[in-house]
Motif scaffolding. Sequence first.
Motif, mmCIF file in Angstrom:
data_model
loop_
_atom_site.group_PDB
_atom_site.id
_atom_site.type_symbol
_atom_site.label_atom_id
_atom_site.label_comp_id
_atom_site.label_asym_id
_atom_site.label_seq_id
_atom_site.Cartn_x
_atom_site.Cartn_y
_atom_site.Cartn_z
ATOM 1 N N ARG A 90 0.834 -1.198 0.000
ATOM 2 C CA ARG A 90 0.000 0.000 0.000
ATOM 3 C C ARG A 90 0.872 1.252 0.000
ATOM 4 O O ARG A 90 1.871 1.320 0.718
ATOM 5 C CB ARG A 90 -0.928 0.019 1.218
ATOM 6 N N LEU A 91 0.490 2.207 -0.815
ATOM 7 C CA LEU A 91 1.216 3.462 -0.938
ATOM 8 C C LEU A 91 0.310 4.592 -0.478
ATOM 9 O O LEU A 91 -0.824 4.718 -0.934
ATOM 10 C CB LEU A 91 1.629 3.681 -2.394
ATOM 11 N N PHE A 92 0.827 5.392 0.461
ATOM 12 C CA PHE A 92 0.087 6.569 0.948
ATOM 13 C C PHE A 92 0.856 7.831 0.556
ATOM 14 O O PHE A 92 1.999 7.985 0.957
ATOM 15 C CB PHE A 92 -0.014 6.543 2.473
ATOM 16 N N ASN A 93 0.253 8.701 -0.204
ATOM 17 C CA ASN A 93 -0.985 8.589 -0.934
ATOM 18 C C ASN A 93 -0.774 7.771 -2.213
ATOM 19 O O ASN A 93 0.360 7.646 -2.689
ATOM 20 C CB ASN A 93 -1.516 9.980 -1.274
ATOM 21 N N PRO A 94 -1.854 7.244 -2.781
ATOM 22 C CA PRO A 94 -1.716 6.418 -3.976
ATOM 23 C C PRO A 94 -1.117 7.187 -5.151
ATOM 24 O O PRO A 94 -1.161 8.420 -5.207
ATOM 25 C CB PRO A 94 -3.161 5.991 -4.280
ATOM 26 N N LEU A 95 -0.574 6.455 -6.109
ATOM 27 C CA LEU A 95 0.042 7.060 -7.280
ATOM 28 C C LEU A 95 -0.940 7.946 -8.037
ATOM 29 O O LEU A 95 -0.573 9.017 -8.536
ATOM 30 C CB LEU A 95 0.599 5.964 -8.195
ATOM 31 N N THR A 96 -2.186 7.519 -8.129
ATOM 32 C CA THR A 96 -3.201 8.331 -8.805
ATOM 33 C C THR A 96 -3.285 9.719 -8.178
ATOM 34 O O THR A 96 -3.400 10.738 -8.877
ATOM 35 C CB THR A 96 -4.581 7.643 -8.720
ATOM 36 N N THR A 97 -3.229 9.770 -6.864
ATOM 37 C CA THR A 97 -3.318 11.030 -6.137
ATOM 38 C C THR A 97 -2.068 11.867 -6.346
ATOM 39 O O THR A 97 -2.149 13.100 -6.533
ATOM 40 C CB THR A 97 -3.531 10.746 -4.643
ATOM 41 N N VAL A 98 -0.905 11.223 -6.330
ATOM 42 C CA VAL A 98 0.348 11.944 -6.553
ATOM 43 C C VAL A 98 0.348 12.595 -7.929
ATOM 44 O O VAL A 98 0.710 13.773 -8.079
ATOM 45 C CB VAL A 98 1.553 10.999 -6.392
ATOM 46 N N ARG A 99 -0.047 11.845 -8.934
ATOM 47 C CA ARG A 99 -0.076 12.405 -10.295
ATOM 48 C C ARG A 99 -1.016 13.602 -10.372
ATOM 49 O O ARG A 99 -0.704 14.616 -11.004
ATOM 50 C CB ARG A 99 -0.515 11.328 -11.298
ATOM 51 N N TRP A 100 -2.171 13.499 -9.748
ATOM 52 C CA TRP A 100 -3.152 14.594 -9.786
ATOM 53 C C TRP A 100 -2.607 15.845 -9.102
ATOM 54 O O TRP A 100 -2.839 16.959 -9.553
ATOM 55 C CB TRP A 100 -4.442 14.130 -9.097
ATOM 56 N N ASN A 101 -1.852 15.641 -8.016
ATOM 57 C CA ASN A 101 -1.386 16.750 -7.194
ATOM 58 C C ASN A 101 -0.044 17.317 -7.645
ATOM 59 O O ASN A 101 0.389 18.351 -7.152
ATOM 60 C CB ASN A 101 -1.268 16.278 -5.743
ATOM 61 N N LEU A 102 0.597 16.660 -8.589
ATOM 62 C CA LEU A 102 1.943 17.047 -8.996
ATOM 63 C C LEU A 102 1.980 18.453 -9.587
ATOM 64 O O LEU A 102 2.885 19.242 -9.308
ATOM 65 C CB LEU A 102 2.475 16.031 -10.006
ATOM 66 N N SER A 103 1.009 18.789 -10.389
ATOM 67 C CA SER A 103 0.928 20.107 -11.018
ATOM 68 C C SER A 103 -0.154 20.927 -10.330
ATOM 69 O O SER A 103 -1.244 20.420 -10.042
ATOM 70 C CB SER A 103 0.605 19.962 -12.508
ATOM 71 N N LYS A 104 0.146 22.183 -10.086
ATOM 72 C CA LYS A 104 -0.825 23.050 -9.412
ATOM 73 C C LYS A 104 -2.017 23.402 -10.302
ATOM 74 O O LYS A 104 -2.880 24.177 -9.899
ATOM 75 C CB LYS A 104 -0.132 24.316 -8.913
ATOM 76 N N SER A 105 -2.072 22.804 -11.482
ATOM 77 C CA SER A 105 -3.244 23.004 -12.332
ATOM 78 C C SER A 105 -4.514 22.486 -11.673
ATOM 79 O O SER A 105 -5.622 22.871 -12.066
ATOM 80 C CB SER A 105 -3.042 22.319 -13.692
ATOM 81 N N TYR A 106 -4.362 21.621 -10.655
ATOM 82 C CA TYR A 106 -5.548 21.127 -9.949
ATOM 83 C C TYR A 106 -6.341 22.269 -9.316
ATOM 84 O O TYR A 106 -7.554 22.138 -9.082
ATOM 85 C CB TYR A 106 -5.163 20.109 -8.880
ATOM 86 N N LEU A 107 -5.687 23.404 -9.030
ATOM 87 C CA LEU A 107 -6.397 24.543 -8.439
ATOM 88 C C LEU A 107 -7.497 25.040 -9.370
ATOM 89 O O LEU A 107 -8.575 25.436 -8.922
ATOM 90 C CB LEU A 107 -5.420 25.670 -8.115
ATOM 91 N N GLY A 108 -7.220 25.025 -10.657
ATOM 92 C CA GLY A 108 -8.242 25.441 -11.613
ATOM 93 C C GLY A 108 -9.429 24.507 -11.612
ATOM 94 O O GLY A 108 -10.585 24.944 -11.698
ATOM 95 N N ALA A 109 -9.155 23.205 -11.488
ATOM 96 C CA ALA A 109 -10.247 22.226 -11.464
ATOM 97 C C ALA A 109 -11.105 22.395 -10.221
ATOM 98 O O ALA A 109 -12.342 22.310 -10.280
ATOM 99 C CB ALA A 109 -9.667 20.810 -11.533
ATOM 100 N N LEU A 110 -10.470 22.641 -9.066
ATOM 101 C CA LEU A 110 -11.242 22.824 -7.834
ATOM 102 C C LEU A 110 -12.047 24.116 -7.876
ATOM 103 O O LEU A 110 -13.193 24.164 -7.408
ATOM 104 C CB LEU A 110 -10.302 22.814 -6.633
ATOM 105 N N ALA A 111 -11.461 25.170 -8.429
ATOM 106 C CA ALA A 111 -12.196 26.434 -8.545
ATOM 107 C C ALA A 111 -13.417 26.264 -9.452
ATOM 108 O O ALA A 111 -14.479 26.843 -9.196
ATOM 109 C CB ALA A 111 -11.274 27.532 -9.078
#
Length: 304
Positions: A90-111
């Motif tokens: 088990r990996l905390f956090n999972p790889l899927t989460t790491v990839r999503w969080n790697l770029s701060k572009s996620y801020l646009g998606a949350l906004a």
Amino acid sequence: MTSIAILSTDRLPKFLGKDHPNEDSLFAEDDRLAEAFAARGAAARRIAWRDKTPSWRDFDLVLIRSTWDYIDHCQSFLAVLREIEDSGCRLFNPLTTVRWNLSKSYLGALAAQGLPVVPTQFLCPKTAVRGEPPLIPDFAKGYVVKPLVGVGGFGTERVLSLDDLGGALEKRRQEDQVIIQPFLPSIQEEGEWSFVFGSGRFLYAALKRPKDGDFRVQVMYGAHTSAQSPQPSDLAAAQNCFRALPVPVCLARMDLARMPDGHLALMEAELIEPQLYLHDLPHAADLLADAVLETLRSQSATSP
């Protein structure tokens, strides 16, 4: 006995340079966390993510912690995380989460979901900031420019005007994209809030205050961190942002700052290797260890 690998590094990120003082102190949080796990009957040890000797399947859990130099070797780092998950560990956090969080572009998606996010624009540094219509609003207190991928405040810069912003972007033309946010005076007046979540619930909060004359809230720039009890409305804002994350999260640090209208807005969601202030907040390591082991037990109980 539960066996935990605390994923770390054997070298510092390039932006720290070769002569960073007191390097051992950088990993003190890992040692404090290992002690908390040991007190709960779990064996934990720090392992550099480049280390080829461990067999990941020998661990019940790999907890990503002080892997700050991943920004210099992103693809190699992600490949190691893939090896860990492929091993069945088990990996905390999972790889899927790491990839999503790697770029701060996620801020646009949350906004775009309607969450309270500090106004953030994504811009190619080669783009002129003035134009009709203007690409960038004229923020009275200036701007903060950040790299799209970064840790520890590296590459974060404050500029006071649109003209200064144009000059700052000119120096960053080698970057594909940067993010631009308004400078918030509350960072200097109140500080930036960090809310730590684990096992799906709020664990504790900290307030980070920059040193006089600065705006960066990282300890390496002289900032001070202290335990704080948030107001219910402020905690609710952080919880709403945490619950809206579209990826599986075992551990998160949500950073929020006060907007001019008085409410907190999300500055960043730290899901990869956030500092957790285990020495600034004496109770933090115990709360964190309990949450990690609780999540591990829960996941083990639901696994086929």
